[in-house]
Design an enzyme around this catalytic site. Structure first.
Site, PDB file in Angstrom:
ATOM      1  N   HIS A  31      73.848  89.513  53.200  1.00 31.34           N
ATOM      2  CA  HIS A  31      75.218  89.496  52.652  1.00 31.34           C
ATOM      3  C   HIS A  31      75.519  88.252  51.827  1.00 31.34           C
ATOM      4  O   HIS A  31      76.635  88.076  51.385  1.00 31.34           O
ATOM      5  CB  HIS A  31      76.277  89.704  53.751  1.00 31.34           C
ATOM      6  CG  HIS A  31      76.032  90.946  54.537  1.00 31.34           C
ATOM      7  ND1 HIS A  31      76.081  92.199  53.975  1.00 31.34           N
ATOM      8  CD2 HIS A  31      75.701  91.123  55.837  1.00 31.34           C
ATOM      9  CE1 HIS A  31      75.812  93.091  54.914  1.00 31.34           C
ATOM     10  NE2 HIS A  31      75.566  92.469  56.036  1.00 31.34           N
ATOM     11  N   ASP A  39      70.767  88.951  48.704  1.00 37.80           N
ATOM     12  CA  ASP A  39      70.722  90.413  48.684  1.00 37.80           C
ATOM     13  C   ASP A  39      70.253  90.932  47.327  1.00 37.80           C
ATOM     14  O   ASP A  39      69.492  91.900  47.253  1.00 37.80           O
ATOM     15  CB  ASP A  39      72.095  90.997  49.022  1.00 37.80           C
ATOM     16  CG  ASP A  39      72.402  90.951  50.514  1.00 37.80           C
ATOM     17  OD1 ASP A  39      71.553  90.471  51.293  1.00 37.80           O
ATOM     18  OD2 ASP A  39      73.503  91.399  50.887  1.00 37.80           O
TER      19      ASP A  39
END
Length: 190
Positions: free
Chosen positions: A162, A167
């Protein structure tokens, strides 16, 4: 590394701006942000959204950090699109294709922001994208980014999940893994 930090800061500032806009648009009740009215501000394609406050805060972003460098959405998108456009031109392509995990959501968000900012030259294809959630499910039987990376043999640190830059990097690695897997099948001439 400096470019990655700059890109990460731009995304951080963009998320911060969206959070502040959402706070202005709505009110928090029982830990949820509810939008006052769709007439207040167009946040299409997210009109009428009910957003759990914790979903906005789980990233650990401190919107009150005095060292955070704030940037207008229009400025951030103009700079990002300029960089993408230069790459598209240098490769002789007509449009860029967004690669993302749940890419249709990301593309809708970007297209909505471009419309809000009245940016006429969006270098991204308006509806085509490569979605690593779908590709990961097809290639490795996993649609969650961490699980798809693991199934593909890509090291994934859940404590960094996250983080936008982390990511994005893992999404790119997963996409390359699927393409390389496909190329391996293509060479078999099945």
């Amino acid at each position: 590394m400096v470019d990655e930090k700059i890109k990460s800061m731009k995304l951080y500032n963009f998320i911060d701006r969206i959070f502040n806009e959402l706070k202005e648009l709505g009110k928090f009740e029982n830990g949820n942000l509810s939008i006052k009215s769709s007439e207040t501000k167009d946040i299409s394609p997210f009109a009428e959204a009910i957003i759990d406050k914790s979903a906005l805060e789980f990233t650990g972003i401190n919107i009150y950090d005095p060292e955070r460098i704030s940037q207008l959405e229009s400025t951030a998108f103009t700079e990002i699109f300029s960089s993408i456009s230069a790459e598209v031109k240098s490769t002789g392509c007509k449009r860029a294709i967004l690669v993302g995990h749940n890419a249709h959501f990301d593309l809708a968000f970007v297209n909505s922001a471009a419309a809000r900012c009245k940016i006429k030259k969006n270098p991204l294809h308006p509806f085509s994208c490569f979605d690593t959630a779908t590709l990961g499910g097809l290639a490795y039987g996993q649609t969650v980014l961490a699980k798809a990376c693991s199934a593909a043999g890509i090291h994934f640190e859940t404590e960094n999940a996250h983080n936008a830059l982390y990511d994005a990097t893992k999404t790119a690695e997963l996409f390359c893994s699927v393409v390389n897997l496909w190329n391996g099948f293509a060479e078999l001439n099945l």
